[in-house]
Scaffold this active site. Structure first.
Site, PDB file in Angstrom:
ATOM      1  N   ARG A 113      -3.693 -55.963 -17.533  1.00 31.10           N
ATOM      2  CA  ARG A 113      -3.807 -57.206 -16.766  1.00 31.10           C
ATOM      3  C   ARG A 113      -5.235 -57.625 -16.436  1.00 31.10           C
ATOM      4  O   ARG A 113      -5.443 -58.647 -15.782  1.00 31.10           O
ATOM      5  CB  ARG A 113      -3.000 -57.134 -15.459  1.00 31.10           C
ATOM      6  N   ASP A 114      -6.246 -56.874 -16.902  1.00 31.93           N
ATOM      7  CA  ASP A 114      -7.632 -57.332 -16.712  1.00 31.93           C
ATOM      8  C   ASP A 114      -8.513 -56.829 -17.844  1.00 31.93           C
ATOM      9  O   ASP A 114      -9.626 -56.330 -17.614  1.00 31.93           O
ATOM     10  CB  ASP A 114      -8.166 -56.874 -15.351  1.00 31.93           C
ATOM     11  N   VAL A 115      -8.023 -56.971 -19.076  1.00 33.21           N
ATOM     12  CA  VAL A 115      -8.823 -56.620 -20.243  1.00 33.21           C
ATOM     13  C   VAL A 115      -9.955 -57.642 -20.362  1.00 33.21           C
ATOM     14  O   VAL A 115      -9.717 -58.852 -20.402  1.00 33.21           O
ATOM     15  CB  VAL A 115      -7.969 -56.624 -21.530  1.00 33.21           C
TER      16      VAL A 115
END
Length: 210
Positions: A113-115
């Site tokens: 969810r935060d690549v």
């Protein structure tokens, strides 16, 4: 260990920060404890390793691999400052083939969810071009069932009053998240990975309008 000294990094989250409310301090502790709970499942050469963690009256400590070469963001920014837009294609291909996302999706059944470039650390040895290490699992959530999707998000923000706001970093967000969807799916990580690959090749992000 066996007479050899190893350099590691430590992340320290203090239990009480000056000029910060008790609620904010508690939320910071919950966040790091949640991240540790996710992180301890990870065991892969392209994921930053959590060696151990411990809690004292002063703070929570996370002992992890030390990566002194910075992130992909730092590398691309440095090249751009020197007049080079993007990585050389062989290096971009090597970094793009790093298998951390396949591992967390297929083996751990986790959506990051935060690549983004800042969460891809580059561990450079003496005679090589470096190994990518994915880090920061504070927004990650596990997937229920076989659909690769979850409606009931098992993540830290599942009970947060702001949970309808899309989690992650704006320039990397998949369109469905901008549209207000509460569903989480592996494809959002794949979209963000695509933004990373595009930026590695061109030296600039595809979506950067004010």
């Amino acid at each position: 260990e066996d007479g050899a000294r190893t350099k590691l990094a430590v992340k320290i989250v203090r239990k009480s920060v000056a000029n910060t409310s008790e609620a904010e301090n508690d939320k910071a502790q919950q966040a790091v404890e949640y991240e540790i709970g996710v992180w301890r499942y990870m065991n892969h050469p392209h994921v930053i390793r959590l060696h151990t963690s411990f809690i004292t009256d002063f703070a929570t400590f996370c002992i992890m691999d030390l990566v002194e070469s910075g992130s992909l963001y730092d590398l691309i920014s440095e090249l751009r400052n020197n007049g080079q837009m993007g990585l050389k294609h062989d290096l971009a291909r090597k970094y793009a083939f790093a298998s951390a996302i396949r591992y967390i999706h297929e083996d751990v059944r986790l959506i990051h969810r935060d690549v983004k470039l800042e969460n891809c650390l580059v561990q450079v040895g003496d005679n090589d071009s470096g190994v990518l290490k994915l880090c920061d699992f504070g927004l990650a959530c596990f997937v229920d069932g076989d659909s690769g999707m979850t409606d009931s998000i098992r993540s830290l923000d599942s009970n947060d009053s702001d949970s309808n706001q899309p989690a992650g970093t704006l320039e990397y967000l998949a369109p469905e998240l901008l549209g207000g969807s509460n569903q989480r799916h592996y494809s959002s990580d794949v979209w963000a990975f695509g933004v990373c690959v595009y930026t590695m090749i061109t030296g600039k992000r595809p979506f950067a309008h004010a």
